[in-house]
Design a protein around this motif. Structure first.
Motif, PDB file in Angstrom:
ATOM      1  N   SER A 186      13.701 -19.357 -78.352  1.00  0.00           N
ATOM      2  CA  SER A 186      12.330 -18.859 -78.454  1.00  0.00           C
ATOM      3  C   SER A 186      11.349 -19.942 -78.040  1.00  0.00           C
ATOM      4  O   SER A 186      11.544 -21.123 -78.365  1.00  0.00           O
ATOM      5  CB  SER A 186      12.022 -18.416 -79.894  1.00  0.00           C
ATOM      6  OG  SER A 186      12.886 -17.382 -80.301  1.00  0.00           O
ATOM      7  N   ASP A 187      10.297 -19.548 -77.312  1.00  0.00           N
ATOM      8  CA  ASP A 187       9.276 -20.515 -76.929  1.00  0.00           C
ATOM      9  C   ASP A 187       8.198 -20.593 -77.999  1.00  0.00           C
ATOM     10  O   ASP A 187       8.300 -19.960 -79.069  1.00  0.00           O
ATOM     11  CB  ASP A 187       8.686 -20.174 -75.557  1.00  0.00           C
ATOM     12  CG  ASP A 187       8.059 -18.790 -75.521  1.00  0.00           C
ATOM     13  OD1 ASP A 187       7.694 -18.271 -76.605  1.00  0.00           O
ATOM     14  OD2 ASP A 187       7.916 -18.231 -74.423  1.00  0.00           O
ATOM     15  N   GLU A 188       7.141 -21.360 -77.715  1.00  0.00           N
ATOM     16  CA  GLU A 188       6.095 -21.577 -78.718  1.00  0.00           C
ATOM     17  C   GLU A 188       5.328 -20.295 -79.055  1.00  0.00           C
ATOM     18  O   GLU A 188       4.680 -20.200 -80.108  1.00  0.00           O
ATOM     19  CB  GLU A 188       5.110 -22.644 -78.227  1.00  0.00           C
ATOM     20  CG  GLU A 188       4.422 -22.325 -76.917  1.00  0.00           C
ATOM     21  CD  GLU A 188       5.245 -22.766 -75.705  1.00  0.00           C
ATOM     22  OE1 GLU A 188       4.704 -22.713 -74.581  1.00  0.00           O
ATOM     23  OE2 GLU A 188       6.412 -23.148 -75.894  1.00  0.00           O
ATOM     24  N   ASN A 189       5.409 -19.293 -78.183  1.00  0.00           N
ATOM     25  CA  ASN A 189       4.716 -18.027 -78.427  1.00  0.00           C
ATOM     26  C   ASN A 189       5.606 -17.004 -79.126  1.00  0.00           C
ATOM     27  O   ASN A 189       5.183 -15.873 -79.385  1.00  0.00           O
ATOM     28  CB  ASN A 189       4.217 -17.425 -77.108  1.00  0.00           C
ATOM     29  CG  ASN A 189       3.221 -18.333 -76.410  1.00  0.00           C
ATOM     30  OD1 ASN A 189       2.366 -18.930 -77.068  1.00  0.00           O
ATOM     31  ND2 ASN A 189       3.324 -18.430 -75.092  1.00  0.00           N
ATOM     32  N   GLY A 190       6.848 -17.403 -79.406  1.00  0.00           N
ATOM     33  CA  GLY A 190       7.769 -16.499 -80.076  1.00  0.00           C
ATOM     34  C   GLY A 190       8.562 -15.621 -79.136  1.00  0.00           C
ATOM     35  O   GLY A 190       9.406 -14.822 -79.577  1.00  0.00           O
ATOM     36  N   SER A 191       8.316 -15.740 -77.830  1.00  0.00           N
ATOM     37  CA  SER A 191       9.070 -14.955 -76.843  1.00  0.00           C
ATOM     38  C   SER A 191      10.439 -15.586 -76.622  1.00  0.00           C
ATOM     39  O   SER A 191      10.589 -16.817 -76.619  1.00  0.00           O
ATOM     40  CB  SER A 191       8.304 -14.897 -75.523  1.00  0.00           C
ATOM     41  OG  SER A 191       7.017 -14.321 -75.711  1.00  0.00           O
ATOM     42  N   THR A 192      11.439 -14.746 -76.449  1.00  0.00           N
ATOM     43  CA  THR A 192      12.795 -15.240 -76.227  1.00  0.00           C
ATOM     44  C   THR A 192      13.075 -15.423 -74.734  1.00  0.00           C
ATOM     45  O   THR A 192      12.490 -14.728 -73.891  1.00  0.00           O
ATOM     46  CB  THR A 192      13.839 -14.279 -76.829  1.00  0.00           C
ATOM     47  OG1 THR A 192      13.709 -12.991 -76.216  1.00  0.00           O
ATOM     48  CG2 THR A 192      13.645 -14.161 -78.335  1.00  0.00           C
ATOM     49  N   TYR A 193      13.962 -16.335 -74.437  1.00  0.00           N
ATOM     50  CA  TYR A 193      14.380 -16.580 -73.056  1.00  0.00           C
ATOM     51  C   TYR A 193      15.802 -17.126 -73.064  1.00  0.00           C
ATOM     52  O   TYR A 193      16.320 -17.567 -74.109  1.00  0.00           O
ATOM     53  CB  TYR A 193      13.434 -17.566 -72.365  1.00  0.00           C
ATOM     54  CG  TYR A 193      13.445 -18.962 -72.967  1.00  0.00           C
ATOM     55  CD1 TYR A 193      14.307 -19.949 -72.477  1.00  0.00           C
ATOM     56  CD2 TYR A 193      12.598 -19.299 -74.024  1.00  0.00           C
ATOM     57  CE1 TYR A 193      14.325 -21.225 -73.028  1.00  0.00           C
ATOM     58  CE2 TYR A 193      12.610 -20.563 -74.581  1.00  0.00           C
ATOM     59  CZ  TYR A 193      13.477 -21.529 -74.074  1.00  0.00           C
ATOM     60  OH  TYR A 193      13.503 -22.786 -74.621  1.00  0.00           O
ATOM     61  N   VAL A 194      16.421 -17.085 -71.913  1.00  0.00           N
ATOM     62  CA  VAL A 194      17.781 -17.617 -71.768  1.00  0.00           C
ATOM     63  C   VAL A 194      17.703 -19.065 -71.299  1.00  0.00           C
ATOM     64  O   VAL A 194      17.051 -19.372 -70.295  1.00  0.00           O
ATOM     65  CB  VAL A 194      18.604 -16.786 -70.760  1.00  0.00           C
ATOM     66  CG1 VAL A 194      19.980 -17.422 -70.541  1.00  0.00           C
ATOM     67  CG2 VAL A 194      18.764 -15.353 -71.252  1.00  0.00           C
ATOM     68  N   ALA A 195      18.343 -19.957 -72.040  1.00  0.00           N
ATOM     69  CA  ALA A 195      18.418 -21.374 -71.654  1.00  0.00           C
ATOM     70  C   ALA A 195      19.810 -21.664 -71.092  1.00  0.00           C
ATOM     71  O   ALA A 195      20.821 -21.229 -71.664  1.00  0.00           O
ATOM     72  CB  ALA A 195      18.147 -22.271 -72.855  1.00  0.00           C
ATOM     73  N   TYR A 196      19.833 -22.371 -69.983  1.00  0.00           N
ATOM     74  CA  TYR A 196      21.094 -22.740 -69.349  1.00  0.00           C
ATOM     75  C   TYR A 196      21.391 -24.205 -69.678  1.00  0.00           C
ATOM     76  O   TYR A 196      20.585 -25.091 -69.368  1.00  0.00           O
ATOM     77  CB  TYR A 196      21.005 -22.523 -67.837  1.00  0.00           C
ATOM     78  CG  TYR A 196      20.822 -21.060 -67.470  1.00  0.00           C
ATOM     79  CD1 TYR A 196      21.914 -20.249 -67.219  1.00  0.00           C
ATOM     80  CD2 TYR A 196      19.547 -20.503 -67.421  1.00  0.00           C
ATOM     81  CE1 TYR A 196      21.755 -18.906 -66.914  1.00  0.00           C
ATOM     82  CE2 TYR A 196      19.370 -19.153 -67.107  1.00  0.00           C
ATOM     83  CZ  TYR A 196      20.479 -18.364 -66.859  1.00  0.00           C
ATOM     84  OH  TYR A 196      20.313 -17.033 -66.554  1.00  0.00           O
ATOM     85  N   ASN A 197      22.516 -24.426 -70.338  1.00  0.00           N
ATOM     86  CA  ASN A 197      22.874 -25.767 -70.806  1.00  0.00           C
ATOM     87  C   ASN A 197      23.608 -26.528 -69.706  1.00  0.00           C
ATOM     88  O   ASN A 197      24.759 -26.201 -69.373  1.00  0.00           O
ATOM     89  CB  ASN A 197      23.745 -25.691 -72.050  1.00  0.00           C
ATOM     90  CG  ASN A 197      23.002 -25.135 -73.246  1.00  0.00           C
ATOM     91  OD1 ASN A 197      21.772 -25.022 -73.208  1.00  0.00           O
ATOM     92  ND2 ASN A 197      23.713 -24.789 -74.296  1.00  0.00           N
ATOM     93  N   ILE A 198      22.939 -27.510 -69.142  1.00  0.00           N
ATOM     94  CA  ILE A 198      23.533 -28.322 -68.079  1.00  0.00           C
ATOM     95  C   ILE A 198      24.298 -29.482 -68.709  1.00  0.00           C
ATOM     96  O   ILE A 198      23.720 -30.299 -69.435  1.00  0.00           O
ATOM     97  CB  ILE A 198      22.462 -28.856 -67.119  1.00  0.00           C
ATOM     98  CG1 ILE A 198      21.738 -27.688 -66.431  1.00  0.00           C
ATOM     99  CG2 ILE A 198      23.077 -29.788 -66.080  1.00  0.00           C
ATOM    100  CD1 ILE A 198      20.621 -28.131 -65.502  1.00  0.00           C
ATOM    101  N   HIS A 199      25.584 -29.535 -68.451  1.00  0.00           N
ATOM    102  CA  HIS A 199      26.426 -30.623 -68.930  1.00  0.00           C
ATOM    103  C   HIS A 199      26.699 -31.585 -67.774  1.00  0.00           C
ATOM    104  O   HIS A 199      26.969 -31.155 -66.648  1.00  0.00           O
ATOM    105  CB  HIS A 199      27.753 -30.092 -69.469  1.00  0.00           C
ATOM    106  CG  HIS A 199      27.627 -29.381 -70.785  1.00  0.00           C
ATOM    107  ND1 HIS A 199      28.387 -29.710 -71.886  1.00  0.00           N
ATOM    108  CD2 HIS A 199      26.821 -28.352 -71.184  1.00  0.00           C
ATOM    109  CE1 HIS A 199      28.068 -28.934 -72.905  1.00  0.00           C
ATOM    110  NE2 HIS A 199      27.117 -28.092 -72.498  1.00  0.00           N
ATOM    111  N   VAL A 200      26.623 -32.854 -68.054  1.00  0.00           N
ATOM    112  CA  VAL A 200      26.978 -33.881 -67.083  1.00  0.00           C
ATOM    113  C   VAL A 200      28.126 -34.687 -67.686  1.00  0.00           C
ATOM    114  O   VAL A 200      28.001 -35.216 -68.791  1.00  0.00           O
ATOM    115  CB  VAL A 200      25.799 -34.818 -66.753  1.00  0.00           C
ATOM    116  CG1 VAL A 200      26.215 -35.841 -65.709  1.00  0.00           C
ATOM    117  CG2 VAL A 200      24.609 -34.011 -66.245  1.00  0.00           C
ATOM    118  N   ASN A 201      29.232 -34.721 -66.973  1.00  0.00           N
ATOM    119  CA  ASN A 201      30.419 -35.430 -67.459  1.00  0.00           C
ATOM    120  C   ASN A 201      30.917 -34.867 -68.790  1.00  0.00           C
ATOM    121  O   ASN A 201      31.377 -35.599 -69.662  1.00  0.00           O
ATOM    122  CB  ASN A 201      30.145 -36.927 -67.612  1.00  0.00           C
ATOM    123  CG  ASN A 201      29.685 -37.555 -66.317  1.00  0.00           C
ATOM    124  OD1 ASN A 201      29.874 -36.977 -65.253  1.00  0.00           O
ATOM    125  ND2 ASN A 201      29.085 -38.718 -66.385  1.00  0.00           N
ATOM    126  N   GLY A 202      30.793 -33.544 -68.958  1.00  0.00           N
ATOM    127  CA  GLY A 202      31.311 -32.907 -70.146  1.00  0.00           C
ATOM    128  C   GLY A 202      30.425 -33.012 -71.368  1.00  0.00           C
ATOM    129  O   GLY A 202      30.800 -32.574 -72.454  1.00  0.00           O
TER     130      GLY A 202
END
Length: 473
Positions: A12-28
């Motif tokens: 959720s952002d600061e306005n309470g709206s939801t969004y999809v976050a993509y988790n970028i992994h570097v070297n695991g």
């Protein structure tokens, strides 16, 4: 570097709206969380700067809300996009790409930009405390450490910062070399463990460069402290007679002579890795891997308990890759999805020229697979620089001519008394070499007639070649 996006999160952002976050992994390891719109913005910047013909394909916008299946499809597409950008020699090293990752790392960890003190460790356990900004990148921190120690600018390029984990048995694990796309303060503090520290260590492999470093008092002390430390932890092999000679030189304060004697010892300058698993010469063999002297050295324990040693020369590797996978680990009595978590399994695999007409893949399963890959890449880079008539010192001189090094006022003001005058008395992705080496003659560097080279199951090899190209293989 191994980039992956193994998972997404609904946030959720600061306005309470939801969004999809993509988790970028570097070297695991999780590096940052980003939204699709942030990556799209990066893509548009890259297109504007470098043109459409250079930029890899980017997943298109969607008008309607994505279904879970479409979210996963987009995750895979974004992962391929990030990997393609990083592997591109121009885009992957661009300040645009690196600054995006640094900003995203800082935002993800929610660490504001402010002045802080950061401890950098030396090989003998001594600490250098520097004043930096939380937003200072790796090169900034390295320059601040050099300034603190009075290490000349022309020698800064001979050293790097490494993330190291201290073990309970007194040993340490080199996790990775800190890169230009990360913020050292954020990287180490986000781990929330006192076991992790940042260590200054030499970053070259050719012992000929030792002479450049030893010409300076601070450089000599740094190299001496590292050599003593490597001997104490057993990374450098020493027999009784050599130990007596080293002790005598140490008592006399003959640091240069101490280092020169150490240069003749087995595994001088190597980085040793934690015990792991390999499929060579048989599947499931336990192995201790060391990186140095343009090779990966193997101490293998065979299923019949027999010990064997051999080495894989980097100039005989056609290519290598690092892969990661999610391995379910039971977290309770019931083996259900709600009671399990996933660990990351890392593997380094390289295709090796065992004989003139025989290539074979060798796989190492290790949590330090990324660090091994970094070592291989730096060996190749160093060979290419040397064969083209360059050197680390020339690279640093060229860098200074292109522009002065800018340090913050706080970094310039911090100095400490000279360190390392004596040792601490209390201590006893696929990388194709064909594209890199085909135009470079490696005659003399690729000679492989040592009895310690690995070729097949007999741990011997005697084939040498000038360079590797697709036509050769």
């Amino acid at each position: 570097m191994h980039f992956s996006i193994p998972e997404t999160e609904v946030r959720s952002d600061e306005n309470g709206s939801t969004y999809v976050a993509y988790n970028i992994h570097v070297n695991g390891v999780l590096h940052c969380r980003v939204r699709y719109s942030q990556l799209l913005g990066l893509h548009e910047q890259i297109k504007k700067e470098y043109g459409n013909n250079v930029v890899p394909a980017f997943p298109p916008k969607k008008i309607f809300t994505l279904t879970p299946a479409e979210v996963d499809q987009r995750r895979e597409q974004l992962e391929k996009y990030m990997q393609a950008v990083r592997q591109d020699p121009i885009l992957g090293s661009s300040e645009m790409f690196n600054s995006f990752l640094r900003k995203a790392q800082q935002e993800t960890q929610q660490i504001p930009t402010e002045e802080v003190q950061l401890e950098i460790y030396l090989s003998n356990g001594q600490k250098v405390q520097i004043d930096i900004l939380t937003s200072d990148q790796t090169e900034d921190v390295l320059e601040a450490v050099a300034s603190n120690l009075d290490l000349p600018d022309e020698l800064v390029g001979y050293f790097s910062l490494f993330l190291v984990q201290e073990r309970g048995d007194g040993g340490c694990t080199y996790v990775r070399k800190l890169q230009e796309f990360e913020l050292p303060y954020v990287s180490v503090t986000s781990l929330h463990s006192p076991d992790y520290r940042i260590v200054l260590r030499k970053s070259y492999w050719d012992t000929a460069y030792d002479s450049d470093v030893m010409d300076n008092r601070v450089g000599l002390n740094l190299l001496y402290a590292q050599t003593v430390s490597d001997i104490e932890r057993g990374w450098i092999l020493v027999n009784k007679d050599q130990h007596r000679q080293l002790k005598s030189l140490q008592e006399k304060g003959s640091k240069k002579e101490f280092i020169r004697l150490a240069q003749t010892l087995k595994y001088y300058g190597y980085i040793k890795f934690d015990p792991c698993i390999t499929d060579f010469p048989e599947k499931g063999c336990h192995v201790i891997v060391g990186a140095g002297n343009n090779e990966l050295n193997f101490h293998v324990k065979l299923p019949n308990e027999q010990m064997k040693e051999g080495s894989f020369k980097v100039t005989r590797m056609r290519c290598w890759r690092v892969t990661s996978s999610q391995v379910p680990v039971a977290n309770g009595t019931a083996n259900t999805s709600s009671s399990t978590k996933c660990d990351v399994k890392l593997e380094l695999a390289f295709e090796y020229l065992m004989s003139k007409d025989r290539l074979q893949w060798v796989t190492i399963t290790s949590q330090q697979a990324i660090m091994m890959s970094i070592c291989l890449q730096s060996m190749v880079d160093e060979l290419m620089v040397k064969k083209s008539g360059g050197s680390i010192k020339k690279q640093m001189q060229k860098k200074r001519l292109n522009g002065p090094v800018h340090r913050s006022d706080s970094q310039q003001a911090v100095k400490s008394p000279p360190l390392l005058d004596s040792p601490d008395p209390s201590r006893e992705q696929v990388v194709k070499l064909s594209t890199k080496l085909s135009s470079v003659s490696l005659r003399g560097l690729s000679s492989s007639n040592s009895a310690n080279d690995i070729s097949g199951n007999d741990f011997h090899g005697n084939y040498a070649f000038e360079g590797i190209g697709d036509d050769d293989l």
